[in-house]
Design an enzyme around this catalytic site. Structure first.
Site, PDB file in Angstrom:
ATOM      1  N   LYS A   8     104.765 -62.467  64.298  1.00  0.00           N
ATOM      2  CA  LYS A   8     105.820 -63.464  64.501  1.00  0.00           C
ATOM      3  C   LYS A   8     106.591 -63.761  63.216  1.00  0.00           C
ATOM      4  O   LYS A   8     107.776 -64.100  63.258  1.00  0.00           O
ATOM      5  CB  LYS A   8     105.225 -64.756  65.060  1.00  0.00           C
ATOM      6  CG  LYS A   8     104.656 -64.617  66.462  1.00  0.00           C
ATOM      7  CD  LYS A   8     105.760 -64.455  67.504  1.00  0.00           C
ATOM      8  CE  LYS A   8     105.200 -64.436  68.925  1.00  0.00           C
ATOM      9  NZ  LYS A   8     106.250 -64.143  69.920  1.00  0.00           N
ATOM     10  N   SER A  63      98.846 -57.080  67.207  1.00  0.00           N
ATOM     11  CA  SER A  63      99.928 -58.009  66.861  1.00  0.00           C
ATOM     12  C   SER A  63      99.472 -59.259  66.127  1.00  0.00           C
ATOM     13  O   SER A  63     100.231 -59.855  65.379  1.00  0.00           O
ATOM     14  CB  SER A  63     100.666 -58.414  68.142  1.00  0.00           C
ATOM     15  OG  SER A  63      99.745 -58.972  69.061  1.00  0.00           O
ATOM     16  N   GLU A  71     110.240 -72.941  69.880  1.00  0.00           N
ATOM     17  CA  GLU A  71     109.309 -73.172  70.984  1.00  0.00           C
ATOM     18  C   GLU A  71     108.057 -72.375  70.666  1.00  0.00           C
ATOM     19  O   GLU A  71     108.102 -71.409  69.907  1.00  0.00           O
ATOM     20  CB  GLU A  71     109.931 -72.701  72.294  1.00  0.00           C
ATOM     21  CG  GLU A  71     109.742 -71.243  72.636  1.00  0.00           C
ATOM     22  CD  GLU A  71     110.382 -70.256  71.664  1.00  0.00           C
ATOM     23  OE1 GLU A  71     109.792 -69.187  71.460  1.00  0.00           O
ATOM     24  OE2 GLU A  71     111.458 -70.534  71.080  1.00  0.00           O
TER      25      GLU A  71
END
Lengths: 272, 401
Positions: free
Chosen positions: B90, B379, B112
């Site tokens: 991210k 990830s 969000e």
């Protein structure tokens, strides 16, 4: 002639501003929605926006969102149900023009062809689809024009040079968003609101109506001077929310409708 | 394949900008700023500097030998996005968008978050760049991810619990868009995945493609050839598109997205958008959506708060419908097996999202030969999920396996 155009023409002759309430259909139930529509007409509404309940109402604030949630949890109200309510209201003698307010996905799932079969000749004169901006609306707009249903576009204080392009394609009226943000009652409107309304007015000969956050007679009069119509949504939906307990019981239903009638009569200036 | 998206933000028929008019100006402004800065050498250098020196890129490509031996088939390589600062891919995107926000003169950031990884990454970047930050999070998720809520608060962000609708990621996204509409003047919305209206799906992909760019170069160097499969978990799909994108032109490389099947695709409780969804408009773009026949968006379920989303990025929908990528479901139970297997064979506790990809590899690898290669996007790391995993597994970890 489209009923919305006829209504604005008559209002212009009478020197009046249109009062356009919004209600979420199916809140608290479909039969009561028919009663509410009749009540709004009696109280001086000139056109009505019939809101299709939706799970993800991006343009709406908490009041209308809660109304959608009530309608969906009470009876999983569908697009077809909303059109059926419009038909029933017509049968009950309601004359004023209906504008269907729906997000795009329910229309898309219905299928555009089937959707226009559904709404044509059912007393629906206009469509407002808040998440279908100019860039995405070509196909639906063409289909609406073919059956003389007006696709009413929104313009915002941030629309800038888009105002002219949007207004040029507008039918029925141009929905001017009075403040940034979602629907909901508010005391302050966008700082440049007067200039914005003047810009829209100058861009088109189509009537203009102002909405988002308008909740009392004073505001209706204020915007009535600059626009051909005033839209009141959240304030009425909140009034309905307050009267839901009354509306749901047979013996108190008329009392609840009376409270809605009193509120809308005050907004329309037709206090009897 | 043609370059996508086109000028209108379309990936084939998918994508677009289905948003209230009040947001259009902000999106056009953002698109213009992105077009400008993405070609600006100073901007590129600043983003690159932060990715390298602050986040720790390039992340390593690791040949998971014990896992490969255990499964007895293809050679498995893990792209270690879990080694990034804040523990997941991210951060690639939040650094990019954060620097862009600053260049655009915005002073406030909103975001969000579902599992909290994007929220933590946004709060981190906001702290780094000296900007105010508000993170919207479904109330349900604030409970599931208490630790990440606290992390965001430590970083100086305000966490806003969202109580509307399903109280999860979908409603956090709605609420962030709503808040943005009212505060577009000084506020930048860092969207966390390749979802939402144009230009977000394109922009987030561009910021995440570094995963695949690095991995492609690394695998060529380490293994001397391209992989047979690239496997990644998909919720919104940002890590998957990040690792897929540079391989799209390599016809021999199969792209496999793994979505959350929750308690099973035959139940009501899943997040298998590609398997069970239909084309629809949701949160600003046309894509696959979990919805009922009337177009009402359905709640999603997954053991992983990060995959618990009824939509998916439009570019994934395009890859599915053109046949360039395949998407398969993995259940909660299978994901937990994947998580335990990777933990025990390699000493790596993956995030629950990545555990879905591992679970798919458990099925796939044994069907392949030892000279074939599977590249997996790992990830994120599992630290954030440890509490939740403990709840699911209880004392079971002491028995069996």
């Amino acid at each position: 002639m489209n009923a919305i155009d006829a209504a604005f023409q008559r209002l212009r002759e009478e020197g009046r501003t249109a009062l356009i309430p919004f209600v979420t259909i199916g809140d608290p139930d479909l039969d009561t929605s028919v009663d509410i529509i009749r009540t709004l007409e009696e109280a001086g509404a000139d056109m009505i926006e019939l809101g299709v309940p939706y799970s993800d109402p991006l343009a709406d604030g908490p009041v209308i969102q809660r109304a959608s949630e009530r309608a969906l949890s009470n009876g999983r109200v569908t697009l077809g149900d909303v059109v059926h309510v419009a038909e029933k209201a017509r049968q009950a003698g309601v004359k004023l023009p209906f504008i269907l307010f729906t997000y795009f996905n329910p229309v898309l799932q219905y299928g555009l062809d089937r959707f226009f079969e559904l709404v044509t000749a059912k007393g629906i004169s206009g469509l407002i689809i808040p998440d279908l901006p100019l860039e995405e609306d070509a196909e639906l707009r063409a289909m609406a024009e073919a059956v003389d249903i007006h696709l009413i576009p929104l313009v915002a204080p941030t629309s800038n040079d888009r105002v002219a392009r949007i207004a040029a394609k507008a039918r029925g009226f141009v929905y001017c968003v009075s403040s940034l943000g979602v629907t909901g009652v508010r005391a302050d409107f966008h700082a440049g609101i007067d200039e914005f309304l003047a810009t829209v007015r100058g861009a088109t000969s189509t009537p203009i109506a102002v909405g988002f956050g308008i909740s009392n007679r004073e505001q209706v009069e204020r915007f009535g001077k600059q626009a051909d119509g005033v839209i009141v949504g959240s304030a009425i939906v909140r009034k309905i929310e307050e009267t839901v307990p009354l509306l749901q019981a047979a013996e108190t239903k008329q009392q609840g409708l009376g409270q809605i009638r009193a509120f809308v009569s005050e907004l329309s200036g037709r206090t009897s | 394949m043609n370059q996508v998206p086109d000028m209108n933000g379309r990936f084939g028929k998918f994508g677009g900008r289905y948003v209230p008019e009040t947001l259009m100006n902000a999106l056009l402004e953002l698109e213009e700023a992105y077009q400008h800065y993405s070609k600006d050498p100073d901007f590129i250098a600043e983003v690159r500097y932060l990715l390298n020196k602050y986040s720790g890129r390039p992340t390593s490509l690791y040949h998971a030998q014990r896992l490969s031996e255990h499964l007895g088939g293809a050679q498995i390589y893990l792209k270690r996005e879990d080694l990034n600062h804040t523990g997941a891919h991210k951060i690639n995107n939040t650094i990019g968008q954060g620097v862009l926000a600053k260049r655009m003169g915005k002073t406030k950031i909103i975001a969000e978050t579902g599992a909290g990884q994007h929220g933590v990454a946004s709060a981190t970047v906001a702290a780094l760049l000296g900007m105010e930050c508000k993170v919207f999070m479904g109330e349900e998720d604030t409970k599931r991810q208490e630790l990440n809520v606290f992390r965001m608060q430590l970083l100086g962000a305000e966490v806003v619990p969202v109580t509307s609708g399903t109280r999860t990621l979908k409603d956090a996204c709605n609420e962030t868009l709503r808040y943005w509409v009212s505060h577009v003047d000084d506020t930048y919305y860092i969207l966390g995945s390749v979802t939402g209206p144009h230009p977000y799906p394109m922009m987030v992909r561009d910021f995440q493609r570094i995963i695949g760019d690095e991995a492609r170069e690394q695998i060529l160097k380490d293994a001397g050839r391209l992989p047979d499969y690239v496997v990644a978990a998909v919720g919104g799909g940002s890590n998957a598109i990040g690792i897929f994108y540079p391989f799209i032109g390599d016809d021999g490389v199969k792209l496999l997205g793994v979505e959350a099947a929750g308690r099973g695709v035959d139940t009501e409780e899943h997040a298998a958008t590609m398997t069970k969804g239909r084309h629809g408009v949701f949160q600003g773009s046309l894509s696959y959506v979990l919805q009922d026949e009337h177009g009402q968006v359905q709640p999603a379920h997954s053991i992983s708060a990060g995959l618990d989303y009824p939509g998916i990025g439009p570019e994934h929908s395009y890859l599915k419908d053109t046949g360039r990528a395949d998407y398969v479901p993995i259940t909660d139970a299978e994901a937990l097996e994947g998580l335990q297997l990777l933990s025990r064979t390699e000493g790596i506790i993956p995030a629950l999202e990545s555990a879905h990809a591992i679970a798919q590899v458990m099925k796939l690898a044994p069907t392949l030969s030892r000279d074939q290669i599977i590249l997996v996007s790992l990830s994120g790391r599992g630290d954030k999920d440890v509490q939740a995993i403990m709840g699911y597994l209880g004392g079971e970890g002491n028995h069996g396996h």
